[in-house]
Write a protein that holds these residues in place. Structure first.
Motif, PDB file in Angstrom:
ATOM      1  N   PHE A 164       0.837  -1.210   0.000  1.00 29.22           N
ATOM      2  CA  PHE A 164       0.000   0.000   0.000  1.00 29.22           C
ATOM      3  C   PHE A 164       0.869   1.256   0.000  1.00 29.22           C
TER       4      PHE A 164
ATOM      5  N   THR B 284       2.760   1.721  -3.297  1.00 35.57           N
ATOM      6  CA  THR B 284       1.847   2.159  -4.355  1.00 35.57           C
ATOM      7  C   THR B 284       1.530   3.641  -4.222  1.00 35.57           C
ATOM      8  N   GLY B 285       1.245   4.072  -2.993  1.00 34.96           N
ATOM      9  CA  GLY B 285       0.957   5.490  -2.764  1.00 34.96           C
ATOM     10  C   GLY B 285       2.132   6.379  -3.098  1.00 34.96           C
TER      11      GLY B 285
ATOM     12  N   TYR C  42       8.017   6.583   3.549  1.00 37.71           N
ATOM     13  CA  TYR C  42       6.993   6.993   2.590  1.00 37.71           C
ATOM     14  C   TYR C  42       6.405   8.373   2.903  1.00 37.71           C
TER      15      TYR C  42
ATOM     16  N   LEU D  74      -5.529  10.076  -2.855  1.00 40.78           N
ATOM     17  CA  LEU D  74      -5.495   8.614  -2.740  1.00 40.78           C
ATOM     18  C   LEU D  74      -4.111   8.140  -2.317  1.00 40.78           C
ATOM     19  N   SER D  75      -3.068   8.780  -2.847  1.00 43.68           N
ATOM     20  CA  SER D  75      -1.693   8.404  -2.503  1.00 43.68           C
ATOM     21  C   SER D  75      -1.437   8.566  -1.012  1.00 43.68           C
TER      22      SER D  75
ATOM     23  N   LEU E  42      -3.197   5.838   0.932  1.00 49.91           N
ATOM     24  CA  LEU E  42      -2.504   4.555   0.789  1.00 49.91           C
ATOM     25  C   LEU E  42      -1.247   4.511   1.652  1.00 49.91           C
TER      26      LEU E  42
ATOM     27  N   GLY F 202      -2.252   4.495   5.338  1.00 47.06           N
ATOM     28  CA  GLY F 202      -2.905   3.216   5.581  1.00 47.06           C
ATOM     29  C   GLY F 202      -1.892   2.092   5.662  1.00 47.06           C
ATOM     30  N   GLY F 203      -0.887   2.146   4.791  1.00 45.87           N
ATOM     31  CA  GLY F 203       0.178   1.145   4.817  1.00 45.87           C
ATOM     32  C   GLY F 203       0.985   1.202   6.102  1.00 45.87           C
TER      33      GLY F 203
END
Length: 309
Positions: free
Chosen positions: A130, A133-134, A255, A279-280, A283, A286-287
Motif C-alpha cells: 500500500f 503504491t501510494g 513513505y 489517494l496516494s 494509501l 494506511g500502509g
C-alpha cells in the motif's frame, strides 16, 4: 507510550527529510554549491552540533570494540547511504531515484526477518505494498523528468541508489539493539566524525571551488535548515525511533517524505492537488498503520504461550 514516542520521532524525521529535498534543490540550482558540498556541510555541521551537545551531558566512555561498531554504523547510515545516493542521482534520473527509494521498507522487512527473526506477516506485506503504491503514484504524478534510457550510466546510477537504500536498511536492522547502549549524542558524535573523515577526500576540491560569497539569504537559510533540522534533529529522532520501533515499522515512515515534498510543491505553486494525490496519501498512511498493527516476534511468541500452541 514509548511506541508513540517512536512513531512521533520517525514522523518528524521523515517530514523534515521531505522538506529538505526542495530546499536542497533550491541551494544547488544555481550551481554555486554541488551535491557533494551539501552532503559535506550536513555531516560537518551535524558533527559539530553533536559534539557541542555532548559537552552538556554526562560523559560516556566508549570502548574500542564499540568505536569500531560505530564506524561500521557510520558507513551504513551516513557514508554509503548519503554518498551512494548523491552519486547515483547524478547518473540516473530523479524519477528513477525516487522510485528506488520506495524499496527501503521492503529491504528492512526482509533483513529483520533474517537477522532478528521477525516474522513476515500478511499485514506487513500488504502494508508495504500500500505504502509503495501510494509513494509511486505521488512520484510518477509529480515528476516531469522522463526516463533516462538515453543515459548509458543510468543503470549504475540506479544500482548506487539501491545500494543507498540497502545500506540504511542494514543499519536499522543490525544496530537496532546497539543504539540503546549509549545516549543519542554519544552515538551520533562518533558516527558523524567518522563520516566526515571518510567523505572529506571526495568533497575537498568542491568545497574550495564553491561560490560561498554569492550565496543569498534564501540559500543560507536553506543550508541552515538542512544542517540543523534535516540532519542534526533528524538523526536524533531516528535513534529515538530505532530504540522504540521495529525496523520494518521505522522504515515505513520513509513513505512520508514524498508526501511532504508534494505538499511543499503545492504550497509553492509548483504542483496542484488532485484526487490521485489524495489517494496516494491515504494509501501511504494506511500502509504505515497496517505494518504498525502487525505482530512482532515477541507478540507472536507471547500469543503462542497463552494459547498453548
Amino acid at each position: 507510550m514509548q511506541k508513540m514516542k517512536g512513531h512521533g520521532a520517525m514522523l518528524c524525521a521523515n517530514a523534515m527529510w521531505g522538506l529538505m529535498s526542495p530546499l536542497a534543490k533550491l541551494v544547488m540550482v544555481g550551481g554555486l554549491v554541488t551535491p557533494l558540498v551539501v552532503t559535506d556541510l550536513r555531516v560537518f555541521g551535524a558533527m559539530l552540533l553533536f559534539w557541542i551537545a555532548s559537552f552538556f551531558r554526562k560523559p560516556e566512555h566508549v570502548g574500542h570494540k564499540d568505536l569500531a561498531k560505530l564506524f561500521v554504523a557510520s558507513l551504513l547510515a551516513i557514508v554509503f547511504n548519503q554518498g551512494c545516493f548523491i552519486f547515483g542521482v547524478g547518473l540516473t534520473s530523479p524519477a528513477d531515484a525516487s522510485i528506488i527509494t520506495t524499496s527501503m521498507p521492503l529491504w528492512a522487512m526482509v533483513l529483520a526477518a533474517i537477522f532478528l527473526k521477525e516474522p513476515i506477516t500478511g499485514k506487513k506485506v500488504l502494508g508495504i505494498a500500500f505504502g509503495a503504491t501510494g509513494a509511486l503514484l505521488l512520484i510518477m504524478g509529480s515528476s516531469n523528468t522522463g526516463a533516462s534510457v538515453s543515459n548509458p550510466y543510468s543503470v549504475w546510477g540506479d544500482l548506487l541508489v539501491l545500494t543507498a537504500q540497502l545500506s540504511y536498511a542494514f543499519y536499522l536492522v543490525l544496530f537496532k539493539n546497539f543504539v540503546s547502549k549509549y545516549s543519542v549524542f554519544t552515538i551520533m558524535k562518533w558516527m558523524f566524525t567518522y563520516a566526515f573523515i571518510c567523505l572529506l577526500p571526495f568533497s575537498y576540491n568542491d568545497l574550495l571551488a564553491a561560490g560561498w560569497s554569492s550565496l543569498g539569504m534564501e540559500e543560507i537559510g536553506s543550508i541552515l535548515f538542512i544542517v540543523v533540522g534535516g540532519t542534526f534533529l533528524c538523526y536524533v529522532f531516528v535513534i529515538v525511533g530505532q530504540k522504540n520501533l521495529r525496523p520494518t515499522v521505522a522504515g515505513m515512515y520513509n513513505y512520508v517524505q514524498p508526501v511532504v515534498a508534494c505538499i511543499v510543491a503545492i504550497c509553492w505553486g509548483m504542483d496542484t492537488f488532485n484526487w490521485v494525490k489524495g489517494l496516494s496519501v491515504l494509501l501511504i498512511f494506511g500502509g504505515v498503520y497496517m505494518v504498525t498493527r502487525s505482530r512482532s516476534r515477541a507478540e507472536m511468541e507471547a500469543h503462542e504461550k497463552e494459547t498453548g500452541k
